[in-house]
Write a protein that holds these residues in place. Structure first.
Motif, mmCIF file in Angstrom:
data_model
loop_
_atom_site.group_PDB
_atom_site.id
_atom_site.type_symbol
_atom_site.label_atom_id
_atom_site.label_comp_id
_atom_site.label_asym_id
_atom_site.label_seq_id
_atom_site.Cartn_x
_atom_site.Cartn_y
_atom_site.Cartn_z
ATOM 1 N N VAL A 449 -92.437 -31.461 -83.662
ATOM 2 C CA VAL A 449 -91.447 -31.748 -81.537
ATOM 3 C C VAL A 449 -92.070 -31.704 -80.470
ATOM 4 O O VAL A 449 -93.567 -31.499 -80.248
ATOM 5 N N HIS A 450 -90.715 -32.810 -79.281
ATOM 6 C CA HIS A 450 -91.742 -32.964 -78.351
ATOM 7 C C HIS A 450 -91.202 -32.318 -77.546
ATOM 8 O O HIS A 450 -89.542 -32.242 -77.608
ATOM 9 N N THR A 451 -91.138 -32.078 -76.296
ATOM 10 C CA THR A 451 -90.578 -31.558 -75.288
ATOM 11 C C THR A 451 -91.837 -31.832 -73.938
ATOM 12 O O THR A 451 -92.387 -31.330 -73.816
ATOM 13 N N ARG A 452 -91.130 -31.393 -72.829
ATOM 14 C CA ARG A 452 -91.985 -30.879 -71.484
ATOM 15 C C ARG A 452 -91.387 -29.918 -70.983
ATOM 16 O O ARG A 452 -89.933 -30.164 -70.923
ATOM 17 N N ILE A 453 -91.329 -29.173 -70.267
ATOM 18 C CA ILE A 453 -91.303 -27.809 -70.267
ATOM 19 C C ILE A 453 -91.552 -27.150 -68.625
ATOM 20 O O ILE A 453 -92.440 -27.651 -67.862
ATOM 21 N N PRO A 454 -90.350 -26.846 -67.913
ATOM 22 C CA PRO A 454 -90.063 -26.396 -66.373
ATOM 23 C C PRO A 454 -91.192 -25.083 -65.948
ATOM 24 O O PRO A 454 -90.287 -24.669 -65.514
ATOM 25 N N PHE A 455 -92.097 -24.964 -66.603
ATOM 26 C CA PHE A 455 -92.881 -24.563 -66.106
ATOM 27 C C PHE A 455 -93.782 -23.894 -64.859
ATOM 28 O O PHE A 455 -93.640 -25.369 -64.134
ATOM 29 N N ASP A 456 -93.666 -22.932 -63.911
ATOM 30 C CA ASP A 456 -94.150 -23.347 -62.669
ATOM 31 C C ASP A 456 -95.403 -22.984 -62.603
ATOM 32 O O ASP A 456 -96.456 -21.711 -62.449
ATOM 33 N N LEU A 457 -95.828 -23.622 -62.341
ATOM 34 C CA LEU A 457 -98.181 -23.604 -62.188
ATOM 35 C C LEU A 457 -98.256 -23.171 -61.274
ATOM 36 O O LEU A 457 -99.952 -23.881 -60.797
ATOM 37 N N LYS A 458 -97.049 -23.230 -60.006
ATOM 38 C CA LYS A 458 -98.017 -22.740 -59.042
ATOM 39 C C LYS A 458 -98.077 -21.318 -57.389
ATOM 40 O O LYS A 458 -98.501 -20.929 -56.815
ATOM 41 N N SER A 459 -97.656 -21.107 -58.489
ATOM 42 C CA SER A 459 -97.575 -18.861 -58.490
ATOM 43 C C SER A 459 -98.190 -18.136 -59.419
ATOM 44 O O SER A 459 -98.125 -18.494 -60.714
ATOM 45 N N ALA A 460 -98.568 -17.293 -58.854
ATOM 46 C CA ALA A 460 -99.265 -16.181 -59.577
ATOM 47 C C ALA A 460 -98.382 -16.206 -61.126
ATOM 48 O O ALA A 460 -98.892 -15.712 -62.321
ATOM 49 N N ASP A 461 -97.163 -15.871 -60.561
ATOM 50 C CA ASP A 461 -96.334 -15.245 -61.647
ATOM 51 C C ASP A 461 -96.117 -16.106 -62.454
ATOM 52 O O ASP A 461 -95.727 -15.488 -63.710
ATOM 53 N N GLY A 462 -95.957 -17.536 -62.531
ATOM 54 C CA GLY A 462 -95.535 -18.377 -63.120
ATOM 55 C C GLY A 462 -96.285 -18.695 -63.874
ATOM 56 O O GLY A 462 -96.085 -18.446 -65.029
ATOM 57 N N VAL A 463 -98.013 -18.583 -63.507
ATOM 58 C CA VAL A 463 -98.880 -18.731 -63.960
ATOM 59 C C VAL A 463 -98.992 -17.651 -65.550
ATOM 60 O O VAL A 463 -99.556 -18.276 -67.525
ATOM 61 N N ALA A 464 -98.434 -17.003 -65.309
ATOM 62 C CA ALA A 464 -99.151 -15.430 -66.379
ATOM 63 C C ALA A 464 -97.553 -15.759 -67.416
ATOM 64 O O ALA A 464 -97.910 -15.299 -67.957
#
Length: 1022
Positions: A449-464
């Motif tokens: 299964v392939h997918t791309r996910i809208p992770f928030d990789l710019k904030s501490a909460d998003g990275v957590a």
């Protein structure tokens, strides 16, 4: 020794980097680069991760690559082998000496057609390998979506798969032997090992014996764990292939090393197994109400047939394609449904593959005319459908809704019979984390299964949250008996998660295997074994603090942010392809990462200075970025060919504007960037100007002073410009409100250099019933100022042009462009320079190509003149990228032109680029990649058509013996009656250099002083 400051997992701190660099240069036949630009270009791959390398080595041979490893070992420097650099797990980024095998080490060494094997060097690209094998009816079976630019060394390192793995298996299943080199210098061929061969290896003593005995002892201790702990699924790519060491699998050291991501050995050569190229293929496309329902059908399909490929795409991907205007032809062919399975069959005859498809439909109780079914045995149509599926990463990377999506959990795999339920639980997990609407697609026939996910990789909460999601997703896939990775490998993205899948005991076995081959942990450290945490070293991250500089372009599609525009590049690497499309001509000619669209984007990212260890530290003044952009042709090929729409031509113009702000520019920026001004000045005495430009001695000195390549023949100015000719006709300007009125745009090239193009357009447009208006005041699109980064001047020029055109803009009068690069300015560059200007928006909407006007707006009943000839057609890069050529193809069809539209890439001249000093050789090398040979091979009776002034000039300069015409010229010639057997190489009124008259040359030299004075005066008025 002088100590460097490099630090990394694996012991890179305190390395004497200067001494290391010096030793590599002295002892390695290759290109050794420890400069900031090279390090920045290789600082990341296609993943979320970033590590600035110690340096880069580009060996000229496999032996040189081995020598580089030996030098690194003497210094204790970590080593990272790199191919196409498209890895999504972070395998190809490390604080190490990067060895890039792709530029020189790309030979197909031998082919054995009887045994169906070949030996290759690690840098050979998959498509190139298969092109060389095609004449023998063979190919390498696995075909990942990056097949146009991924290297076989990278495929071996990553255990690549692709859609065709349904029939041919993973790379590991197609490797027979490997020639390997350990960090401590042991070099050998390895492969399946009989007991006799094992005994000989152990008896030979030394490091070889140690490796064989250690691997046998390890698998003997962990035999039961491997048999029980490795998932029995088609797509297990995670972990080391210890299962290949099992006795029932032939104690195969080569296959055990496949997929080890450069963490164990360096692969120098590989012996591969090949498969026959299928003669015929067919495809059945089945529609379903949602992607989970499609997945539920997969086990049944696998019971009923043995497809070559069984792929899936969902309604979300189709929606994104429609919103982005991509692959629309393929979407129109999809049957009813909101998700689809693409089932491909292969065979020796059309009847055989058709029978397989029809048998499947009967077994499913569906008919060919069912609205939820499409059946095809048209190879071209099928390839288009599969290319649409392959484009998933690019299509989903930058959705039009402005979300950023990222890899990280992009290739999990489960048993195909459990796929539907896994997708339902995965979608629930998305919802729990607020990750709405990720597209789900992939190789469903093997449960991947392939997918791309809208992770928030710019904030501490998003990275957590990113970390928490990966831990939960790993638990989920393991609960289904699946694999963390079904294709892309572990790297850093999944290395930390391996204990969840394999358990601590097997992960310990991986560590022992690593210690056996790489006891000092110098081979790509921090990946797979003893990995960094999944959130360490993110390319973005909570501590990323990039600059947000003010810019000239508005970047309306990137939230008006240059920073976000640069982030468009997600590392897919299509700019490293070797054939087809336009992108990226400088990479194709140089083979250099730094001179690919991706490499330049990486340097611009570094320039934003968002990390303390940024490779580029002097912002807009960076010489490293300037040098990388210097070989960018500004062809705009990436704007259309890059899956995420990177527009490096715009970024280059932006950079040059800031880089040279307040200081002296290169001479070529004044000589070529101000071409419209010099063309106007030349109208005073065109013969004198031409004499000066072509006089021996004087011309050469002038070119040197102007920063122009001395090898180039300067274009000659016409004795009479198009505007003068049109004015001499004495016709009144037509009423802008008259629906028959069109404005013919007098671009600099068609006005002053090749006026017959514009004259021909007048004849054809008038034949079609249009009334022609030409601005009476001097106008310009500003192209040459834009391409040289003189954006303040370009904006003033464009503002004045809009003022002149205002009566026609108010009336909605079409503006017809003849020079593709100038026309593209009005469609693309001008709206970005004036994102809120309504007049500029009107102009963008009213500008049309000649073909668009004649095909879509000519009066009913008009038929174009018919040259009725064959034609070789070179499409201008800006037309390819911005304007498109659908109307041109239709116009040529109606005109009876049997057109061969070249797919040969850029001509290499690209406006000012090929005229600038230092660019001539590269410019001609690019032309020789496709366009120039194609023109030479054209039949004598064929027309050579090129609407772009640059393309026509390059063809004339490229020793083709042919002259090229604008389409308008070909149509106008046909108005005169039957075409001659062969059109002249140069039209009668195409301006030519004047005879070398000493008196003219003398006068021209004296006139130069006056021209300079006039230029200063006019510049102040501009």
């Amino acid at each position: 020794m002088e100590r460097g400051t490099v630090t990394a997992a694996g012991g890179a701190s305190g390395l004497p980097t200067k001494a290391l660099s010096r030793a590599l240069r002295e002892r390695v036949d290759g290109e050794v680069r420890f400069d900031a630009g090279s390090r920045g270009a290789y600082s990341t791959d296609g993943s979320n991760y970033r590590q600035v390398p110690i340096g880069v080595v580009v060996p000229r041979s496999v032996e040189a690559g081995a020598a580089a490893v030996a030098v690194c070992a003497e210094f204790g420097a970590p080593v990272l082998s790199r191919g196409g650099g498209t890895s999504l797990g972070g395998q190809c980024t490390n604080t190490a000496v990067v060895i890039d095998w792709t530029k020189y080490c790309h030979r197909l060494v031998t082919v054995d057609t009887e045994r169906r094997t070949c030996v290759v060097e690690p840098g050979i690209v998959l498509d190139e390998l298969n092109r060389q094998l095609a004449g023998k009816g063979l190919k390498f079976g696995p075909k990942p979506s990056t097949h146009s630019h991924c290297s076989l060394g990278g495929m071996i390192g990553n255990n690549a798969c692709g859609a065709s793995a349904q029939a041919y298996g993973k790379t590991v299943d197609n490797v027979r032997r490997l020639e390997i080199l350990t960090y401590d210098g042991a070099r050998m061929w390895v492969g399946p090992t009989s007991d006799e061969e094992y005994d000989r290896a152990v008896a030979s003593g030394g490091r070889r014996a140690e490796l064989y005995a250690g691997a046998r002892e390890l698998i003997d201790r962990y035999r039961g764990d491997v048999r029980q702990g490795f998932p029995k699924i088609p797509r297990r790519v995670s972990g080391y292939n210890l299962d290949s060491l099992l006795p029932e699998n032939g104690f195969d050291l080569a296959r055990a090393l496949v997929g080890s991501e450069g963490t164990l050995v360096t692969v120098l050569r590989a012996e591969l197994e090949l498969v026959p190229v299928p003669a015929c293929e067919s495809m059945v496309v089945l529609g379903y109400p949602d992607i989970c329902a499609a997945a539920d059908e997969v086990p049944r399909l696998l019971e009923l047939c043995r497809p070559t490929q069984l792929e899936a795409l969902d309604g979300r991907m189709a929606q994104l394609m429609r919103e982005e205007g991509a692959y629309l032809d393929s979407l129109e062919r999809l049957p009813e449904g909101d998700s689809w399975l693409l089932v491909q069959f292969s065979g020796e005859t059309v009847a055989e593959v058709d029978r397989q498809g029809r048998d499947l439909l009967r077994a499913l109780g569906r008919a060919e005319d069912d609205p939820s079914v499409v059946f095809s045995d048209d190879p071209q149509r099928e390839q288009q459908m599969l290319r649409a599926r392959e484009a998933g990463l690019g299509v989903t990377a930058r959705p039009p809704d402005d979300r950023e999506t990222w890899e990280g959990w992009e290739d999990s795999a489960v048993p195909p019979e459990r796929l539907g339920d896994y997708l339902r639980d995965l979608k629930k997990l998305f919802g729990e984390f607020g990750y709405d609407h990720p597209s789900l697609y992939g190789h469903f026939g093997q449960g991947c299964v392939h997918t791309r996910i809208p992770f928030d990789l710019k904030s501490a909460d998003g990275v957590a949250d990113f970390r928490r999601f990966l831990l939960r997703a790993a638990d989920l896939v393991v609960s289904y008996g699946g694999s963390l990775s079904g294709e892309h490998g572990d790297g850093q993205a999944r290395g930390e998660l391996l204990p969840k899948m394999f358990g601590e005991r097997l992960v310990g076995a991986f560590g022992e295997f690593k210690a056996l081959f790489d006891p000092d942990n110098r081979m790509n450290p921090g990946k797979v074994v003893a990995p960094r945490r999944v959130e360490e070293g993110l390319r973005l991250g909570a501590e990323w603090r990039p600059a947000a500089p003010a810019t000239h372009f508005g970047y309306p599609e990137d939230e008006h942010s240059f920073r976000r525009a640069v982030l468009r590049c997600v590392g897919i690497g299509n700019c490293r392809s070797h054939q087809g499309g336009v992108m990226c001509p400088s990479y194709r000619a140089t083979g250099e990462e730094e001179h690919s669209t991706r490499g330049r984007a990486r340097l611009l990212f570094e320039m934003l200075d968002g990390h303390p260890d940024a490779a580029v530290t002097d912002g807009w003044r960076s010489t490293e970025v300037r040098d990388a952009l210097d070989l960018c042709l500004a062809c705009k090929g990436c704007k259309s060919d890059c899956p995420t729409g990177v527009d490096m031509a715009t970024y280059k113009a932006e950079f040059l504007s800031h880089h040279y702000a307040g200081r002296l520019r290169p001479a070529a920026h004044y000589a070529l960037g101000w071409l419209p001004l010099w063309a106007r000045l030349a109208r005073v005495a065109p013969r004198l100007v031409n004499a000066a430009l072509h006089a021996p001695g004087l011309a050469r000195l002038g070119k040197r002073a102007a920063g122009v390549a001395t090898e180039r023949e300067a274009p000659a100015f016409a004795g009479q410009s198009f505007a003068e000719w049109f004015r001499d006709r004495g016709l009144p300007q037509p009423d802008p409100a008259d629906p028959r009125t069109v404005v013919l745009w007098p671009d600099t090239f068609s006005n002053h250099l090749h006026p017959n193009v514009a004259k021909s357009a007048v004849r054809v447009l008038e034949d079609a019933g249009f009334r022609i208006a030409v601005p009476e005041r001097s106008v310009c699109c500003g192209l040459t100022w834009i391409s040289t980064g003189q954006l303040r001047t370009a904006k003033r020029v464009l503002r004045r042009t809009v003022d002149v055109l205002r009566p026609w803009l108010d009336a909605g009068t079409p503006v017809i462009g003849l020079e593709p690069s100038c026309t593209a300015v009005f469609r693309a560059d001008a709206p970005e320079l004036f994102p809120g200007d309504l007049d500029v928006q009107r102009l963008a909407g009213q500008v049309r190509t000649l073909a668009e006007q004649l095909v879509n707006h000519a009066p009913d009943g008009w038929r174009p003149p018919r040259p009725a000839r064959t034609a070789v057609v070179q499409t201008h890069c800006h037309q390819h990228a911005v304007l498109k050529d659908d109307a041109d193809r239709e116009l040529m069809r109606r005109a009876g032109l049997e057109a061969e539209v070249l797919d040969a890439g850029c001509c290499g001249l690209a406006g000012n680029f090929g005229f600038e000093r230092g660019h001539y050789d590269l410019s001609m090398d690019i032309g020789e990649l496709g366009v120039l040979p194609a023109v030479r091979e054209a039949s004598p009776g064929a027309l050579v058509l090129a609407d772009g002034f640059s393309c026509r000039t390059q063809i004339a300069h490229g020793a083709t013996g042919r002259g090229a015409l604008h389409l308008a010229e070909a149509l106008a010639l046909a108005l005169d009656g039957p075409a001659p057997a062969r059109y002249p190489e140069r039209l009668a009124d195409r301006p030519r250099p004047v005879a070398r008259d000493a008196r003219l040359v003398t006068v021209a030299a004296l006139a130069t002083v006056g021209a300079v004075a006039g230029a200063v005066f006019l510049r102040r008025r501009t």
